[in-house]
Enzyme design. Structure first.
Site, PDB file in Angstrom:
ATOM      1  N   PRO A 101      10.278  -2.101  -3.379  1.00  0.00           N
ATOM      2  CA  PRO A 101      10.051  -1.098  -2.329  1.00  0.00           C
ATOM      3  C   PRO A 101       8.601  -1.112  -1.840  1.00  0.00           C
ATOM      4  CG  PRO A 101      10.493  -0.042  -4.458  1.00  0.00           C
ATOM      5  CD  PRO A 101      10.677  -1.509  -4.667  1.00  0.00           C
ATOM      6  N   GLY A 105       3.425   1.254  -5.034  1.00  0.00           N
ATOM      7  CA  GLY A 105       2.609   0.869  -6.182  1.00  0.00           C
ATOM      8  C   GLY A 105       3.165  -0.280  -6.997  1.00  0.00           C
ATOM      9  N   LEU A 106       4.191  -0.967  -6.465  1.00  0.00           N
ATOM     10  CA  LEU A 106       4.803  -2.056  -7.232  1.00  0.00           C
ATOM     11  C   LEU A 106       4.362  -3.437  -6.748  1.00  0.00           C
ATOM     12  CD1 LEU A 106       8.446  -0.735  -7.826  1.00  0.00           C
ATOM     13  CD2 LEU A 106       6.463  -0.590  -9.322  1.00  0.00           C
ATOM     14  N   GLY A 107       3.365  -3.474  -5.887  1.00  0.00           N
ATOM     15  CA  GLY A 107       2.791  -4.766  -5.498  1.00  0.00           C
ATOM     16  C   GLY A 107       3.607  -5.532  -4.476  1.00  0.00           C
ATOM     17  N   ALA A 110       1.482  -8.023  -2.255  1.00  0.00           N
ATOM     18  CA  ALA A 110       0.971  -9.189  -2.989  1.00  0.00           C
ATOM     19  C   ALA A 110       2.116 -10.122  -3.378  1.00  0.00           C
ATOM     20  CB  ALA A 110       0.212  -8.740  -4.230  1.00  0.00           C
ATOM     21  N   ALA A 111       3.278  -9.544  -3.724  1.00  0.00           N
ATOM     22  CA  ALA A 111       4.417 -10.385  -4.127  1.00  0.00           C
ATOM     23  C   ALA A 111       4.935 -11.206  -2.943  1.00  0.00           C
ATOM     24  CB  ALA A 111       5.529  -9.517  -4.710  1.00  0.00           C
ATOM     25  N   ASP A 175      -3.638  -6.871  -8.207  1.00  0.00           N
ATOM     26  CA  ASP A 175      -2.226  -7.047  -7.831  1.00  0.00           C
ATOM     27  C   ASP A 175      -1.877  -8.524  -7.668  1.00  0.00           C
ATOM     28  OD1 ASP A 175      -2.308  -4.305  -7.750  1.00  0.00           O
ATOM     29  OD2 ASP A 175      -1.353  -4.110  -5.790  1.00  0.00           O
TER      30      ASP A 175
HETATM   31  C1  MEV Z   1      -3.297  -0.807  -6.428  1.00  0.00           C
HETATM   32  O1  MEV Z   1      -2.163  -1.404  -7.033  1.00  0.00           O
HETATM   33  C2  MEV Z   1      -4.357  -0.558  -7.444  1.00  0.00           C
HETATM   34  C3  MEV Z   1      -5.639   0.074  -6.921  1.00  0.00           C
HETATM   35  O2  MEV Z   1      -6.520   0.149  -8.043  1.00  0.00           O
HETATM   36  C4  MEV Z   1      -6.270  -0.713  -5.814  1.00  0.00           C
HETATM   37  C5  MEV Z   1      -6.822  -2.056  -6.279  1.00  0.00           C
HETATM   38  O3  MEV Z   1      -7.049  -2.285  -7.456  1.00  0.00           O
HETATM   39  O4  MEV Z   1      -7.051  -2.903  -5.396  1.00  0.00           O
HETATM   40  C6  MEV Z   1      -5.398   1.487  -6.433  1.00  0.00           C
END
Ligand code: MEV
Length: 336
Positions: A101, A105-107, A110-111, A175
């Site tokens: 999703p 916060g699950l990347g 980047a994935a 990430d």
């Molecule tokens: C994001 O997954 C993590 C943060 O610390 C941002 C980063 O490290 O670039 C919020």
């Protein structure tokens, strides 16, 4: 070529969670992240004459690489990876599918980048090994592809990092690193990647608040707050960094019992730096009431996912409590 003889290659990359240290990691403190293999982004490249076509069906976008805006993350990854490979981006179509999703916060960003980098490396590496002889027998409308070497994990991670900068100006690089290396990492910005031993596997439930929260917004908020009160934020980041260091030591000696209080302490500090939310607090509270040993937000916060330390014995009960408290879905991953 590639996965089969019809000129199609596919590559994928997992999601990730940050166990300890988000935000503080942007300011040079250590953080711990692990891959999440239950969700993946996948890139498929198909040989086809002409300009590069991008099909991102999940976000209902289909476009020509040439028409992409300069900050388009998919187009940027394609262009930069091709530049790194020394090839002109043309004569293929690329389609992206992801079960990760977005903005949770699950990347996911980047994935997608890592999957594209891997797919392009595979597409052209196969060209390399199969050499120009086969190229000659191909349709004349497809221009010959020069020989190139495959990309290393480090190179793909570095390319994805460049794209991360489009998502938010000051990414730490955690990430792209955990996703490209697909193993637990103890990450300190601008330092060599450190993996570490998980002496005793443990289970983490990942519960989605259902609130999409772009990393850029939370990271921007923390930056402004840090600029307004550097002494306070530096002290908070120091405490978060100390938690990440202690957590690494606990994981390496197999002391899973120590992780619960460390997760809770990290959540308290995340709240203090201003990145928690009502939805996050509701899920954290529900998990702890249901008997979890620790819980916190994971990633940028302000929404996204909450992570919870669970046991074989209570994982079902805690997952149920999280769903009843409003989680959109719960997945359980084993860190090992
Ligand atoms: C994001 O997954 C993590 C943060 O610390 C941002 C980063 O490290 O670039 C919020």
């Amino acid at each position: 070529m590639g996965d089969n003889e019809s000129g199609i290659v596919t590559a994928s990359a997992p999601g990730k969670i940050i166990l300890f240290g988000e935000h503080a990691v942007v300011y040079g403190r250590p953080a711990i992240a692990v891959p999440v293999f239950q969700v993946r982004a996948e890139a498929t490249i198909q040989q086809r004459a002409g300009n590069v076509q991008i099909d991102a069906a999940d976000i209902a976008r289909r476009y020509d690489l040439r028409d992409a805006p300069p900050d388009d993350p998919i187009a940027t990854m394609v262009t930069r990876t091709c530049a790194r490979l020394g090839v002109a981006p043309r004569d293929f179509a690329i389609s992206i599918h992801s079960t990760i999703p977005v903005a949770r916060g699950l990347g996911s960003g980047a994935a997608v980048s890592v999957a594209i980098g891997r797919a392009l490396a595979k597409f052209y590496a196969t060209e390399d090994t199969e050499s120009t002889e086969r190229g000659k027998s191909r349709s004349n409308s497809v221009s010959p592809v020069p020989s190139v070497a495959a990309l290393s994990v480090e190179e793909i991670s570095a390319l994805a990092y460049e794209v991360e900068k489009l998502h938010h100006g000051t990414p730490s690089g955690i990430d792209n690193t955990v996703i490209a290396y697909e193993q637990p990492v103890y990450f300190v910005r601008d330092q060599p990647i450190e993996s570490f031993r998980v002496a005793r596997p443990f289970l983490i439930a990942i519960a989605d608040t259902g609130v999409a929260a772009p990393t850029k917004i939370a990271v921007g908020y923390v930056r402004r707050a840090w600029q307004a009160d550097r002494a306070r934020y530096e002290a908070l980041f120091d405490q978060i960094g100390a938690i990440a260091r202690n957590a690494r030591a606990a994981i390496e000696r197999g002391d899973v019992d120590a992780l619960g209080p460390l997760l809770n302490a990290n959540q308290t500090l995340a709240r203090e730096i201003g990145v928690s939310s009502l939805e996050i607090e509701t899920l954290v509270d529900a998990a702890l009431r249901a008997g979890a040993r620790g819980a916190k937000l994971s990633g940028a916060g302000r929404g996204g996912n909450v992570i919870v330390l669970v046991d074989e014995g209570n994982r079902e009960e805690i997952a149920r409590a999280l769903m009843e408290a409003g989680a959109r879905r719960v997945i359980v991953t084993r860190v090992s």
